[in-house]
Every structure is written in C-alpha cells, then in structure tokens.
Scaffold this active site. Structure first.
Site, PDB file in Angstrom:
ATOM      1  N   HIS A 110      -7.948  -3.492 -11.397  1.00  0.00           N
ATOM      2  CA  HIS A 110      -7.294  -4.805 -11.273  1.00  0.00           C
ATOM      3  C   HIS A 110      -8.069  -5.787 -10.399  1.00  0.00           C
ATOM      4  CE1 HIS A 110      -6.351  -2.506  -7.771  1.00  0.00           C
ATOM      5  NE2 HIS A 110      -5.876  -3.575  -7.173  1.00  0.00           N
ATOM      6  N   ASP A 117       0.008   4.106  -5.265  1.00  0.00           N
ATOM      7  CA  ASP A 117      -0.930   3.412  -4.396  1.00  0.00           C
ATOM      8  C   ASP A 117      -0.406   3.538  -2.965  1.00  0.00           C
ATOM      9  OD1 ASP A 117      -3.102   1.463  -3.898  1.00  0.00           O
ATOM     10  OD2 ASP A 117      -2.755   0.901  -5.989  1.00  0.00           O
TER      11      ASP A 117
HETATM   12  C1  GLC Z   1      -7.807  -3.295  -2.545  1.00  0.00           C
HETATM   13  C2  GLC Z   1      -6.992  -3.609  -3.768  1.00  0.00           C
HETATM   14  C3  GLC Z   1      -6.939  -5.092  -3.946  1.00  0.00           C
HETATM   15  C4  GLC Z   1      -6.283  -5.700  -2.746  1.00  0.00           C
HETATM   16  C5  GLC Z   1      -7.004  -5.276  -1.470  1.00  0.00           C
HETATM   17  C6  GLC Z   1      -6.174  -5.584  -0.270  1.00  0.00           C
HETATM   18  O1  GLC Z   1      -9.127  -3.659  -2.687  1.00  0.00           O
HETATM   19  O2  GLC Z   1      -7.492  -2.947  -4.871  1.00  0.00           O
HETATM   20  O3  GLC Z   1      -6.239  -5.465  -5.101  1.00  0.00           O
HETATM   21  O4  GLC Z   1      -6.281  -7.090  -2.851  1.00  0.00           O
HETATM   22  O5  GLC Z   1      -7.235  -3.899  -1.430  1.00  0.00           O
HETATM   23  O6  GLC Z   1      -5.078  -4.716  -0.211  1.00  0.00           O
END
Ligand code: GLC
Length: 557
Positions: free
Chosen positions: A328, A102
């Site tokens: 998630h 990520d």
């Molecule tokens: C993305 C992620 C999420 C996170 C958000 C802020 O949407 O998938 O889990 O809270 O970004 O980083």
C-alpha cells in the site's frame, strides 16, 4: 528416499495483503470493512492464498489511514465491531487460512490516551513514553532529523515547552522504546491479539523503533536529488536501525514462541546485508524480514539475478527467504513495469524460493489510478504535492465486477475506481483463460502442488540483458526450469551451461503449454514459462578451471 522436511504455513503458503478500506464494503458507506472481507473469503480460498495480512483495523483518527492508532485493542467502528472481528477470525480459520494483523509499535496517534497524558505535563508518569527534548539554545529542534512525510521530524509543544519526535506525521508521535514500560505495553497488545488466535503480525516500520541515545545529527546524503522525497536529504544512520533493535526484535520473537506457529513479518527497508541481520542469530529474531528487492531494483534481469544470489548467499542458517512485489506504500507493479511484464513478475514471485506476499488487486493486474488533486487523501501526497508521492493511486477499491462501483460498494467509494473496471475485474478475468487472474491462479495451484516450487532449492541458470532463468528442485520431486523474458522483444534461450528437456507447464502465452522443449527455446517478448524438466545436465566443462568435461546428471532421463 529422504522424507520431505516439514514446512510451516508461513513458509510454504502465500500471504495476501488486504488494505481494508479498499477491499469490500458491506454497509455502503464507501469504505471497506470486516464483513466485506468475510463476504470475499470464498474468493481468497479459491485463489489459493494461505494467509491474509490486514492493514490496521484499530480505532484511529485516520490521519495516516489507520497507521495512527488511538486504541491498540479495539476496532475502528467503520470497519466493524470486535464481535465481527472474532467472527472473521473464526471464518478465516474455518477456511483453512491464517490471519496476520498489522502491529504499529513505532508510534501511536497523538490522540491515543498515552500521548494525551504524556503531553499533559513534564512530570506526567507517561511523559517518558514518547521522545521529548528541549530546544537548542536558539529555539530550533534538538537535531536535524527529518520526517518521512516531509519537513522536520520534531514538533514543538507550546504547553510543556519541549519538542517531540515523529518519524512520520505530526499526528504520529514516536514511542520511546528505551522505556521498558512502553515495551511491556506493546507486548501486552501482542498477547491480546495472540490470545484471540491471531496467527502473526506484520510489524510496521520495524527499523525505526529505537533511536540513537545521544540524538546525534544525521549526515547529509551525497546522492540526494531534487526529485526524491525530502526525507532522503539525510542518511538516517542515527534515527533508524540502531544496534539495540536486535534485542527488541528477539524479545518479540520469544513472546511469539510462547504460542504455537505464530510469526512476525517485519517491514524493514534496508540493504540486504543489514536486512538479513533481522533474522537474528539462531533464528531468534523476525521470521521474515520483508525483502523488498523486487520493488526497489530496476527491472533488469542481470541485476535481479545478482541480487537473488546475494540474498540467497546472505541468509543466515535456518532463515527462510521471502519476496514482495507490492504494497500500500508503493506504486503498483503493473504501473511500474507495465502489465505484460507484471505477468512475468508474477511468475517470478510465485516460483522463487521463499514466501511470496502479494498485494490485493495484483492478481487482476490493477494499476495506479490517477487521483485528481482535489481528491487526494494520502498525507504523503498532500505534504509534498510537487513530488508525485501520493500513495492513493495504489490504494483504489478492488475491482470485483462490472456493476456500479465494481461491486466494491453501493455508496460513494472513498477513492475513485479505475475507469477500466468494467473490463478489468475479477468476474471477467475468472472466465478468461488468458487473463492475469487465470495466470495467478494457475501459478498458485502449481506452487501448491509441487514440492520443488514450494521448498526446492534455487539454482541460478542464466541471465543476460533480456532473460533470467533458474531451476527449482526438491529431492524426489519433479524439478522446474523457469525462463523469463523481462523485455518486450523476442529472444533465444540457448544456455551453454546446461542441456535440458521438458514440457511447458505454464506459459504467459498459454498457446505454448504442453509443448516439449529441449536445449534451445525462442521466446516472444513478455513471455515467461515454467518447464517441468524431464532431464537436464549442467555442462561442467564450461566452468572455467573445471577438470572434467563430463556432464553432471542430476536426475536420469
Ligand atoms: C509504514 C506503513 C505506511 C505508514 C508508515 C507510518 O511504512 O506501511 O503505510 O504510513 O509506516 O506508520
């Protein structure tokens, strides 16, 4: 005979998302870790996935469980060490798999040294690395932008007398992508991991990266309803998806292209026509902008069929499609449409044209777990308690076996397990011919073996209020007809547009497998089947305006 075109790993393989806190704990602190993932590689290899995407593993205050990063080039100690990361990467590669990390370029943690510097004074060299702005004359924030996690997107900084913008938590200040130093720093981060051998990135919140230069107010959303997250009160037309995004994405792409076979899959929640723009012209942007259609659409076959057609039609030349059923941030598929239909969804995901991304636990039909109020961890849930938006229920520990804590940890799990783990777990399902895991495994095996399912073209056949049917076909390979009943009630598949004969290869009711079928099939409720075609012909006479009544033999019987 034509040679089959070559497909890259991220085109014909399956991506499996691991939420590291919840996959496997190896040191009994109740939180999953890198060694835990290593201990489960044999399982992933057995399942047949080609790549793992691991949600953030970097040092973080964990305000947003790792999506608030305080060091882009380190490992959070509870997940392990850099040496363990290197070992994991080697072992993933040795197992013939790839690893996607990520990358969170939109924002850092407010505890990142960059932000600590930036907020230290107005003339600090890193001041402009984040989005700072004066208050309006009445002291209110510079504009009306909202935070995805509730409340204003602006936070007042007493010391330096300005607001900073955060699309997500107050503890996640947005980086200023108009500053070339920020872009350079993020490219350095990418190189750091690519040089180690990481195979790609899942780019977090990609469509948020750059904001309107004039910081104009977002317009009101006329379709807003009270039950929606407060963020939806406005349409984020000035705070997301700005035209400059395409140059930024293209520059990330050229960096990746400097390495062999690396890729990016970008998190972008946008309608199809805007989403596909992130492939770029001449494949110069993201390899795969995540297609969240199966998450966003109602579970209605006609709509799904129409959207598949729209997506297939909107893909620019050379663009490779992809499909996702969960992650998630979203309710689990079996809690959204029920376990029986989640099995149909698995069949859809694994037989559509394009790279499937699956979320850990989907393969055993894991469902959302109710987390008592006192145990809620997710900031989105805590900030908007009356809206049932917590993401914890979809993040509970993986259910491996029926030992204590499902084999996830010897300690106290950071989130409680589903109470049914004793009967719904990998170990039980591996030994059950009728289980969801067995269905996934067999669909993955079939997809891996059959060129038509991996790369064949997608041909819509039929849809109505209950059913969806299509053919996947590669030249010089067996073609497959997929017939899915998206309802709990029986139905008949008797299309007037096609005549066909074949053998059921995989069925959600395995009793049906190896049956010979032709032209008309009665389906049980919740039944889906993958049919290896022996012969078929489209009835061109049924196409309005067609001159010929002859059938079109695609492959001789
Ligand atoms: C993305 C992620 C999420 C996170 C958000 C802020 O949407 O998938 O889990 O809270 O970004 O980083």
């Amino acid at each position: 005979m034509h040679a089959q075109p070559e497909y890259l790993w991220w085109q014909d393989g399956i991506i499996y998302q691991i939420y590291p806190r919840s996959f496997q704990d190896s040191n009994d602190d109740g939180v999953g870790d890198l060694r835990g993932i290593m201990n489960r590689l044999d399982y992933l290899k057995w399942l047949g996935v080609r790549a793992i995407w691991i949600s953030p593993i970097y040092p973080s205050p964990m305000a947003d469980f790792g999506y608030d990063i305080s060091d882009y080039q380190g490992i959070w100690p509870s997940f392990g060490t850099m040496a363990e990361f290197d070992e994991l990467l080697d072992r993933v590669h040795a197992a013939g798999m790839k690893m996607i990390l990520d990358l969170v370029p939109n924002h850092s943690s407010d505890e990142h040294p960059w932000f600590l510097e930036s907020r230290s004074s107005r003339d600090n060299p890193k001041r402009d690395w984040y989005i700072w702005h004066d208050a309006r004359p009445d002291g209110s924030p510079p504009n009306n932008w909202l935070s995805v996690f509730g409340g204003s997107g602006w936070e007042w900084d007493e010391k330096t007398g300005q607001y900073y913008y955060h699309a997500f938590l107050v503890k996640q200040p947005d980086l200023n992508w108009r500053n070339p130093e920020v872009e350079r720093a993020m490219h350095d981060v990418m190189r750091f991991w690519l040089d180690k051998g990481v195979d790609g990135f899942r780019i977090d919140a990609m469509w948020h990266l750059i904001k309107d230069l004039q910081l104009r107010d977002n317009p009101r959303n006329p379709d807003y309803e009270e039950t929606m997250p407060t963020y939806n009160q406005l349409l984020p037309v000035y705070s997301t998806d700005q035209p400059e995004m395409h140059e930024i994405t293209a520059r990330m792409r050229s960096l990746l292209d400097g390495y062999e076979e690396r890729m990016m899959i970008a998190e972008i929640y946008l309608p199809i026509h805007k989403l596909v723009a992130y492939y770029g012209i001449n494949e110069r942007e993201a390899h795969l902008p995540f297609n969240f259609m199966l998450i966003a659409l109602p579970w209605a076959p006609e709509q799904i069929a129409a959207s598949i057609d729209e997506y297939e039609g909107a893909l620019p030349p050379g663009a490779w499609p992809n499909w996702v059923t969960g992650n998630h941030d979203q309710p689990r598929i079996s809690s959204r449409i029920g376990l029986q239909q989640a099995r149909i969804c698995a069949m859809l995901l694994l037989t559509l044209r394009g790279t499937p991304t699956m979320y850990y636990g989907e393969e055993i039909g894991m469902r959302d777990v109710p987390i008592p109020f006192g145990e809620v961890q997710d900031p989105q849930g805590l900030n908007m308690p009356d809206k049932n938006l917590s993401r914890d229920p979809a993040r509970t520990p993986m259910q491996w076996d029926n030992s204590r804590h499902a084999g996830f940890t010897g300690g106290k799990p950071w989130l409680r397990l589903d109470k049914v783990f004793g009967r719904d777990n990998v170990q039980v399902q591996q030994n059950d011919r009728y289980s969801t895991l067995t269905l996934y495994k067999r669909l993955i095996d079939l997809r891996t073996q059959e060129a038509s399912l991996r790369a064949g073209r997608y041909q819509p056949v039929y849809s109505d209020k209950q059913m969806l049917a299509y053919i996947r076909q590669s030249e010089d390979a067996d073609a497959f007809l997929i017939v899915l009943n998206l309802s709990h009630r029986p139905c008949y598949f008797t299309p007037s547009t096609i005549r066909f004969g074949g053998v059921i290869e995989i069925d959600t009711f395995p009793e049906q497998e190896k049956s010979v079928v032709a032209d008309s099939i009665p389906l049980s409720g919740d039944e889906g089947m993958v049919i290896r075609l022996e012969s078929w012909a489209f009835q061109t006479s049924s196409i309005p305006g067609s001159l010929s009544a002859a059938t079109t033999p695609v492959r001789p019987s």
